[in-house]
Motif scaffolding. Sequence first.
Motif, PDB file in Angstrom:
ATOM      1  N   PHE A 166       3.893  13.510  12.766  1.00 58.20           N
ATOM      2  CA  PHE A 166       4.631  12.515  11.995  1.00 58.20           C
ATOM      3  C   PHE A 166       3.804  11.261  11.796  1.00 58.20           C
ATOM      4  CE2 PHE A 166       7.772  15.471  13.198  1.00 58.20           C
ATOM      5  CZ  PHE A 166       8.837  15.337  12.319  1.00 58.20           C
ATOM      6  N   ALA A 167       3.758  10.827  10.533  1.00 56.44           N
ATOM      7  CA  ALA A 167       2.974   9.647  10.199  1.00 56.44           C
ATOM      8  C   ALA A 167       3.636   8.365  10.700  1.00 56.44           C
ATOM      9  CB  ALA A 167       2.781   9.567   8.689  1.00 56.44           C
ATOM     10  N   ASP A 168       4.964   8.307  10.602  1.00 51.45           N
ATOM     11  CA  ASP A 168       5.659   7.030  10.821  1.00 51.45           C
ATOM     12  C   ASP A 168       6.506   7.006  12.080  1.00 51.45           C
ATOM     13  OD1 ASP A 168       7.561   8.836  10.004  1.00 51.45           O
ATOM     14  OD2 ASP A 168       8.467   7.541   8.476  1.00 51.45           O
ATOM     15  N   ALA A 185      10.503   3.351  17.875  1.00 54.37           N
ATOM     16  CA  ALA A 185      10.476   4.701  17.315  1.00 54.37           C
ATOM     17  C   ALA A 185       9.683   4.802  16.022  1.00 54.37           C
ATOM     18  CB  ALA A 185      11.900   5.200  17.094  1.00 54.37           C
ATOM     19  N   LEU A 186       9.800   3.788  15.155  1.00 54.33           N
ATOM     20  CA  LEU A 186       9.207   3.855  13.831  1.00 54.33           C
ATOM     21  C   LEU A 186       7.954   2.994  13.717  1.00 54.33           C
ATOM     22  CD1 LEU A 186      12.404   3.644  11.588  1.00 54.33           C
ATOM     23  CD2 LEU A 186      11.143   5.682  12.263  1.00 54.33           C
ATOM     24  N   ILE A 187       6.988   3.500  12.957  1.00 56.53           N
ATOM     25  CA  ILE A 187       5.792   2.729  12.618  1.00 56.53           C
ATOM     26  C   ILE A 187       5.977   2.256  11.181  1.00 56.53           C
ATOM     27  CG2 ILE A 187       3.287   2.790  12.337  1.00 56.53           C
ATOM     28  CD1 ILE A 187       3.247   5.125  14.324  1.00 56.53           C
ATOM     29  N   THR A 188       6.090   0.975  10.987  1.00 50.04           N
ATOM     30  CA  THR A 188       6.373   0.444   9.656  1.00 50.04           C
ATOM     31  C   THR A 188       5.128  -0.068   8.945  1.00 50.04           C
ATOM     32  OG1 THR A 188       6.923  -1.701  10.638  1.00 50.04           O
ATOM     33  CG2 THR A 188       8.743  -0.161  10.278  1.00 50.04           C
ATOM     34  N   ASN A 189       4.051  -0.281   9.671  1.00 51.10           N
ATOM     35  CA  ASN A 189       2.809  -0.739   9.067  1.00 51.10           C
ATOM     36  C   ASN A 189       2.030   0.451   8.504  1.00 51.10           C
ATOM     37  OD1 ASN A 189      -0.315  -1.251   9.490  1.00 51.10           O
ATOM     38  ND2 ASN A 189       0.629  -3.254   9.178  1.00 51.10           N
ATOM     39  N   HIS A 190       1.737   0.431   7.219  1.00 49.39           N
ATOM     40  CA  HIS A 190       1.081   1.564   6.579  1.00 49.39           C
ATOM     41  C   HIS A 190      -0.286   1.861   7.160  1.00 49.39           C
ATOM     42  CE1 HIS A 190       3.636   1.335   2.627  1.00 49.39           C
ATOM     43  NE2 HIS A 190       4.354   1.471   3.714  1.00 49.39           N
ATOM     44  N   GLN A 191      -1.050   0.841   7.445  1.00 47.82           N
ATOM     45  CA  GLN A 191      -2.391   1.063   7.986  1.00 47.82           C
ATOM     46  C   GLN A 191      -2.326   1.715   9.362  1.00 47.82           C
ATOM     47  OE1 GLN A 191      -5.077  -2.286   7.833  1.00 47.82           O
ATOM     48  NE2 GLN A 191      -6.469  -1.406   9.347  1.00 47.82           N
ATOM     49  N   SER A 192      -1.416   1.244  10.210  1.00 48.24           N
ATOM     50  CA  SER A 192      -1.269   1.832  11.546  1.00 48.24           C
ATOM     51  C   SER A 192      -0.839   3.285  11.467  1.00 48.24           C
ATOM     52  CB  SER A 192      -0.238   1.028  12.355  1.00 48.24           C
ATOM     53  OG  SER A 192      -0.665  -0.295  12.544  1.00 48.24           O
ATOM     54  N   ASP A 226      13.189   8.978   2.407  1.00 50.24           N
ATOM     55  CA  ASP A 226      14.353   8.103   2.281  1.00 50.24           C
ATOM     56  C   ASP A 226      14.064   6.660   2.667  1.00 50.24           C
ATOM     57  OD1 ASP A 226      13.981   8.908   4.945  1.00 50.24           O
ATOM     58  OD2 ASP A 226      16.083   8.622   5.449  1.00 50.24           O
ATOM     59  N   GLY A 227      12.819   6.350   3.001  1.00 48.13           N
ATOM     60  CA  GLY A 227      12.475   4.987   3.391  1.00 48.13           C
ATOM     61  C   GLY A 227      12.398   4.047   2.202  1.00 48.13           C
ATOM     62  N   THR A 228      12.509   2.751   2.468  1.00 50.91           N
ATOM     63  CA  THR A 228      12.479   1.738   1.414  1.00 50.91           C
ATOM     64  C   THR A 228      11.166   1.770   0.641  1.00 50.91           C
ATOM     65  OG1 THR A 228      13.893   0.333   2.785  1.00 50.91           O
ATOM     66  CG2 THR A 228      12.793  -0.713   0.925  1.00 50.91           C
ATOM     67  N   HIS A 229      10.062   2.002   1.349  1.00 51.35           N
ATOM     68  CA  HIS A 229       8.742   1.989   0.725  1.00 51.35           C
ATOM     69  C   HIS A 229       8.111   3.379   0.757  1.00 51.35           C
ATOM     70  CE1 HIS A 229       9.073  -2.364   0.724  1.00 51.35           C
ATOM     71  NE2 HIS A 229       9.328  -2.350   2.013  1.00 51.35           N
ATOM     72  N   ALA A 230       8.932   4.413   0.620  1.00 47.89           N
ATOM     73  CA  ALA A 230       8.459   5.785   0.771  1.00 47.89           C
ATOM     74  C   ALA A 230       7.378   6.152  -0.239  1.00 47.89           C
ATOM     75  CB  ALA A 230       9.632   6.759   0.658  1.00 47.89           C
ATOM     76  N   LEU A 231       7.561   5.773  -1.485  1.00 46.97           N
ATOM     77  CA  LEU A 231       6.577   6.122  -2.508  1.00 46.97           C
ATOM     78  C   LEU A 231       5.240   5.442  -2.238  1.00 46.97           C
ATOM     79  CD1 LEU A 231       5.687   7.386  -5.152  1.00 46.97           C
ATOM     80  CD2 LEU A 231       6.786   5.486  -6.369  1.00 46.97           C
ATOM     81  N   GLU A 232       5.273   4.174  -1.945  1.00 45.74           N
ATOM     82  CA  GLU A 232       4.053   3.430  -1.630  1.00 45.74           C
ATOM     83  C   GLU A 232       3.359   4.042  -0.409  1.00 45.74           C
ATOM     84  OE1 GLU A 232       2.883  -1.002   0.088  1.00 45.74           O
ATOM     85  OE2 GLU A 232       4.802  -0.713  -0.949  1.00 45.74           O
ATOM     86  N   PHE A 233       4.164   4.435   0.573  1.00 42.75           N
ATOM     87  CA  PHE A 233       3.629   5.020   1.803  1.00 42.75           C
ATOM     88  C   PHE A 233       2.968   6.365   1.513  1.00 42.75           C
ATOM     89  CE2 PHE A 233       4.508   7.265   5.964  1.00 42.75           C
ATOM     90  CZ  PHE A 233       3.542   6.567   6.683  1.00 42.75           C
ATOM     91  N   ALA A 234       3.614   7.203   0.714  1.00 40.96           N
ATOM     92  CA  ALA A 234       3.059   8.517   0.367  1.00 40.96           C
ATOM     93  C   ALA A 234       1.729   8.362  -0.352  1.00 40.96           C
ATOM     94  CB  ALA A 234       4.043   9.292  -0.496  1.00 40.96           C
ATOM     95  N   ARG A 235       1.673   7.443  -1.288  1.00 42.42           N
ATOM     96  CA  ARG A 235       0.443   7.193  -2.042  1.00 42.42           C
ATOM     97  C   ARG A 235      -0.675   6.731  -1.099  1.00 42.42           C
ATOM     98  NH1 ARG A 235       2.341   3.621  -5.180  1.00 42.42           N
ATOM     99  NH2 ARG A 235       2.796   4.888  -7.008  1.00 42.42           N
TER     100      ARG A 235
END
Length: 256
Positions: A166-168, A185-192, A226-235
């Motif tokens: 799991f990435a996040d 539980a969650l990693i919200t920073n994209h770089q991390s 389903d995350g708020t920034h899911a598209l940005e995160f996937a990219r």
Amino acid sequence: MRKVDINCDMGESFGAYTIGSDEDILEFITSANIACGFHAGDPSTMRKTVQLALKKNVAIGAHPGFQDLAGFGRRNMDLTPQEIYDLVVYQIGSLAAFTASEGGRMHHVKPHGALYNMASVDRPISEAIAEAVYKVNPELILYGLSGSELVKAGERIGLKTANEVFADRTYQDDGTLTSRKNPQALITNHQSAADQVIQMVQDGTVISAAGNTVSLKADTICIHGDGTHALEFARYINARLSESGIRILSTLDVLT
């Protein structure tokens, strides 16, 4: 060269409620886990998501969960292995029908939420799921938490299995995911998150929430739709993997 699949949970809209940016996210993943109406989704959403996945040439998988729309399938339920077998067969069958009706083929099954987490550590539950998948279609790939009871059950019955990371999400020392009730539980920073993914794919390790090194295998990476920034995160995850020389392929290609 290292290779890995990127999967995403999708098709989770329901009735008048829209969740996620499925069509856009499909550009950056290689397999889609489509909700089957129990924890999320509905028949029309299933059909539309199957159509989108086929259009984008993304592998289609069933995402069966507990029958708990209000809790989004993330609350444990006390069901017998037989009941779990039945609900998994039912949900795989429904998505298989939509996939076949659109001229496609099912590729994998990945349990959702609490069912996934329970199967990761509970042998009878994991065996019920693996048996359900095998009896519906022994060619399907079973996705499970890396090194989990679910992966072991799939291997015992003769299924192809994919060890999922799991990435996040953060990990515990035993390789399980940190409970969502825990603020860590969650990693919200994209770089991390991307750094964690690259370490898991390249080195086969992850640093637990307690700071210890845990060994694992990464065949497929989960990102949540389903995350708020899911598209940005996937990219971002897709780009970072490519920049690191990691090939992004469907799981069947990763395993062969």
